[in-house]
Design an enzyme around this catalytic site. Structure first.
Site, PDB file in Angstrom:
ATOM      1  N   GLU A 496       0.787  -1.212   0.024  1.00 11.49           N
ATOM      2  CA  GLU A 496      -0.026  -0.010  -0.111  1.00 11.49           C
ATOM      3  C   GLU A 496       0.765   1.039  -0.066  1.00 11.49           C
ATOM      4  O   GLU A 496       1.876   1.425   0.949  1.00 11.49           O
ATOM      5  CB  GLU A 496      -0.734   0.024   1.187  1.00 11.49           C
ATOM      6  CG  GLU A 496      -1.930  -1.166   1.122  1.00 11.49           C
ATOM      7  CD  GLU A 496      -2.069  -1.629   2.536  1.00 11.49           C
ATOM      8  OE1 GLU A 496      -1.976  -0.935   3.591  1.00 11.49           O
ATOM      9  OE2 GLU A 496      -2.720  -2.773   2.738  1.00 11.49           O
ATOM     10  N   HIS A 594      -0.648   1.923  16.100  1.00  8.35           N
ATOM     11  CA  HIS A 594       0.671   2.056  15.398  1.00  8.35           C
ATOM     12  C   HIS A 594       1.663   2.019  16.422  1.00  8.35           C
ATOM     13  O   HIS A 594       2.655   2.889  16.134  1.00  8.35           O
ATOM     14  CB  HIS A 594       0.462   3.486  14.799  1.00  8.35           C
ATOM     15  CG  HIS A 594      -0.389   3.826  13.916  1.00  8.35           C
ATOM     16  ND1 HIS A 594      -1.883   3.809  14.199  1.00  8.35           N
ATOM     17  CD2 HIS A 594      -0.428   3.709  12.524  1.00  8.35           C
ATOM     18  CE1 HIS A 594      -2.805   3.915  13.023  1.00  8.35           C
ATOM     19  NE2 HIS A 594      -1.675   3.891  11.844  1.00  8.35           N
TER      20      HIS A 594
END
Ligand SMILES: Cc1ncc(C[n+]2csc(CCOP(=O)(O)OP(=O)(O)O)c2C)c(N)n1
Ligand SMILES: [Mg+2]
Length: 795
Positions: A496, A594
């Site tokens: 991505e 994250h």
């Protein structure tokens, strides 16, 4: 030519009719023999010769049709119903079919898995005895099957995708033994119910977006074990459900065909058309093969009378594809009933012979072991007449279908119970010999041979010139990837945001423009098939770097990594490899999704991978070089918070390689050993600096790779000196710190050198809260480390 009254045209017509007739008869023969194998196979389970059986009965006719269009160079990724296809393409023999059913560990008898897989999981060799790829263009290539339903679909995407790259990347034109201009189709089969899995939908979408030569055959028998397709598929029809995927003029998409599974002529026609378009134009195709049956039910584990109505069972008998083909042959004058019956009789005899031959191949070596064991134990009994030993002998002697384990049990018991060690010495030596033999049969080939050996220490190390400046970590990677893509045409990278913008941290910035979108490209948000794409491509000779944008999202792709890539070499008994590199970034940054560092999860799921956790980007480059040199799949987790840290740029980016399984002492000390890696290592170094002010000199070790782990037992040597040890990381409790702890205490015998109890410092059990304070209070920080060391020093 003699005048026979027959024109040349008539003769040609007759010859071509005869050729056609012969082909049909040959197809029917294969289909019939396959059915016999299923029937006999079930009996073998019921009589205890095999443990479990799942067969391709009811799917024979579409498979002989499909096999006609499977050319040398093509690839296959399928599931457990495809024995007829394997037989029809010459990829398996009936004998091998039975050997796998018996779990025969001899790779000559079961070359598909050496008894490691349940039956009907086929595979052909992709590498030779030196672990080099074969010439794929000359062979029909079956990638090794999996039991998790739809688990093979992501790999199928990669196998097909490789054709696209080989066709379009000019630098790969030299790879002539890997591809013939990308003309290879990947044939992929799946059951109707398994199309309910997300894997299927993600693969279909990715294939239709990417335009790759993937041909998916859905064997629709209306059920997934007992659950009918009404509960599986919207509108109970996979072709209807997929209609929006259909390609029309000027769009991407796929071709969709629906065809009845008992209609041999129609199947051949439809498959021929679809496959030739997929091959020529790289348009994916779906064949919805409907109205199939399952004459013996799902597997040997139950009977389908429990869930199919009498009407359905009657319908299945009538529309059984084999029966329909037989009728069609006779009605069209291709063979008489007598001819068919003769063929069927001889086929029955032949299949039974194959069964018997391969049963003996499986059973004879075990019977020999049994006889030898009985003789050895018998000698001892004759001397000392022990009642327990007598019972062991009797039990083994009565066992007419022994397994290897029964022999081992008898030998072990005897060694344990017989008091006279002199008398049992030959038994012990036979036991040890069998242990070694069984290790090779059952425990070998997890890794490509020798790949686990750490590389020699005299490996080229990073070199720096006088004017090597400090630059950002991401720039080091960027310069490395630039040189890598220039020098190695087989490397491709995708993920991505990796193509156009060069990944979210700019490791690939500017490189797509330089090396082309065939080799460096964006994908959709689909981690599962990003990994599968890497698996399939790497099996075909490319060196993919499949990027997972953040380590937290690796979970989406972990199933493919774990079930498919990590098991491939083992389950194919060394016949196939998938040396993909998974690149990701992890450890601490911000917030719940994250900052992931699920190392324990990965260590456990990824046996079969190399797992690198570099503390810096210079180190990361060294691991990419090492992994590219080898043939084992690898993961590199870059430090998320390391891209903007300054590092010195090495002058030999392509040349230096970091050894696997070799920790590095990054700070010397004699008071305590602190073991860590990745982002946490920097915090440990900070803590060590604070401790030094208080007069405590800590030795800091970066383990560098979690798999393999410290193969030379470097850590215990440090512990021998310091007598105190602390393991630190930011995984959850019970994760990688516990793994390192057990490696050092148990495998390395570290407990012998301890003056205080060894400690572990890891994150809180919850995910980290957001922001700097969320991080500080959720993961180990400098103060935590200093406090724990002080506590240990005071003990
Ligand atoms: C991920 C996963 N879930 C469940 C199973 C157990 N299982 C094996 S086959 C099967 C049904 C598959 O049905 P279908 O795809 O229609 O294939 P068929 O057996 O009918 O040919 C199930 C549920 C499995 N092997 N893998
Ligand atoms: Mg089904």
């Amino acid at each position: 030519m003699q005048d026979t009254g027959i024109t040349e045209q008539q003769l040609a017509d007759e010859l071509s009719f005869e050729a056609f007739r012969q082909t049909v008869i040959s197809d029917y023969t294969i289909a019939f023999q396959s059915r016999q194998a299923s029937l006999l196979g079930r009996k073998e389970v019921l009589t205890g010769k095999a443990k479990f059986g799942i067969f391709g009965d009811g799917k024979e006719v579409p498979q002989v049709a499909m096999a006609k269009f499977f050319k040398p160079g093509d690839f296959y990724a399928g599931y457990y119903r495809d024995q007829t296809f394997a037989l029809a393409t010459g990829s398996a023999t009936l004998g091998q079919f039975f050997s796998q059913l018996y779990a025969d560990p001899n790779p000559e008898h079961d070359p598909h898995s050496a008894g490691r897989q349940m039956n009907c999981h086929f595979c052909t060799p992709f590498i030779d005895e030196h672990d080099n790829f074969i010439d794929f263009t000359k062979t029909k290539n079956l990638s090794s099957g999996l039991a998790p339903t739809a688990g093979h679909l992501p790999r199928a995407l990669g196998l097909a995708y490789a054709s696209k790259i080989y066709r379009h990347a000019p630098v790969l034109e030299i790879m002539t033994s890997f591809s013939n201009h990308g003309n290879e189709v990947c044939f992929c089969t799946i059951g109707d119910a398994s199309t309910s899995e997300g894997h299927f939908w993600e693969t279909m979408n990715a294939a239709a977006v990417s335009q790759v030569p993937l041909a998916v055959f859905v064997w629709d028998d209306g059920y997934g074990i007992s659950v009918p397709k009404e509960f599986q598929t919207v509108k109970a029809s996979i072709s209807d459900a997929l209609s929006g995927f259909e390609k029309s003029r000027g769009t991407n998409g796929m071709l969709i065909y629906k065809v009845k599974g008992w209609d041999y002529a129609q199947l051949c026609e439809v498959f021929e058309e679809g496959i030739s378009i997929a091959r020529k134009e790289h348009i994916p195709v779906l064949f919805h093969v409907d109205e199939l049956t399952q004459p013996q039910g799902h597997s040997t584990s139950g009977s389908h009378e429990r869930y199919k109505s009498p009407e359905r069972l009657q319908w299945e008998r009538q529309w059984d594809c084999l029966a329909q083909m037989r009728t069609w042959i006779i009605e069209n004058g291709l063979a008489s009933t007598e001819e068919i019956e003769t063929l069927e009789d001889s086929s029955r005899i032949y299949v039974n012979e194959c069964r018997l031959t391969n049963w003996k191949l499986y059973d004879n070596p075990i019977q020999e072991q049994k006889q030898k064991t009985l003789a050895l134990i018998g000698e001892v009994v004759a001397r000392i007449g022990d009642v327990h030993l007598n019972a062991i002998c009797q039990e083994l002697s009565d066992n007419s279908l022994p397994f290897r384990r029964d022999i081992m049990v008898a030998l072990h018991r005897t060694i344990l119970l017989a008091s006279d060690k002199f008398l049992t010495a030959p038994i012990l030596s036979y036991y040890q010999q069998l242990q070694e033999e069984n290790k090779v049969l059952y425990n070998s080939k997890l890794y490509v041979d020798n790949a686990l050996k750490p590389l020699p220490p005299e490996l080229p190390v990073p070199t720096f010139s006088e004017d090597s400046g400090l630059i950002n970590g991401y720039e080091i990677l960027n310069r490395y990837f630039d040189e890598l893509f220039e020098s190695n045409p087989t490397v491709v990278a995708f993920g991505e945001d990796l193509g156009k913008i060069g990944d979210v941290n700019q490791g690939f910035a500017g490189l797509q423009q330089k090396y082309g979108s065939e080799r460096i490209f964006d994908t959709g948000i689909r981690e599962l098939t990003i990994i599968g794409q890497g698996v399939g491509m790497s099996m075909r000779g490319l060196r993919p770097i499949a990027e997972i944008q953040y380590l937290d999202y690796l979970l989406y792709g972990l199933q493919v990594m774990s079930d498919d890539a990590a098991t491939l070499h083992y389950r194919s008994a060394g016949k196939q490899i998938a040396p993909l590199i998974v690149r990701s970034r992890g450890h601490r940054l911000e917030g719940i999704w994250h900052s992931g560092s699920p190392m324990g999860l990965m260590i456990n799921a990824l046996k079969g991978f190399h797992f690198c956790v570099p503390r810096s980007m210079v180190q990361a480059v060294g691991f990419y070089n090492t992994l590219l040199e080898g043939k084992t799949p690898g993961v590199v987790v870059e430090c998320l918070n390391g891209y903007r840290l300054k590092e010195k740029l090495p002058t030999n980016l392509l040349a230096y390689k970091l050894p696997l399984g070799m920790p590095e002492t990054v700070r010397e000390g004699n008071a305590i050993t602190i073991v860590s890696y990745g982002s946490t290592l920097r915090i440990v170094l900070e803590a060590a600096a604070v401790l030094a002010i208080t007069g405590v000199e800590a030795e800091v070790i970066d383990i560098q790779t979690l798999i393999p782990f410290d193969t030379n037992h470097h850590i215990v040597k440090s512990l021998e000196k310091t007598n105190r040890i602390l393991f630190v990381d930011e995984d959850v409790p019970g994760g990688a710190t516990s793994f390192m702890f057990s490696e050092v205490m148990d495998k390395q015998g570290g407990y012998r050198w301890l003056d205080t109890s060894p400690r572990i410092l890891c994150s809180q059990p919850h995910r980290p809260g957001y922001g700097s304070d969320g991080d500080y209070f959720s993961k180990p920080n400098t103060e935590d480390i200093v406090a724990m060391v002080m506590e240990m020093m005071a003990e």
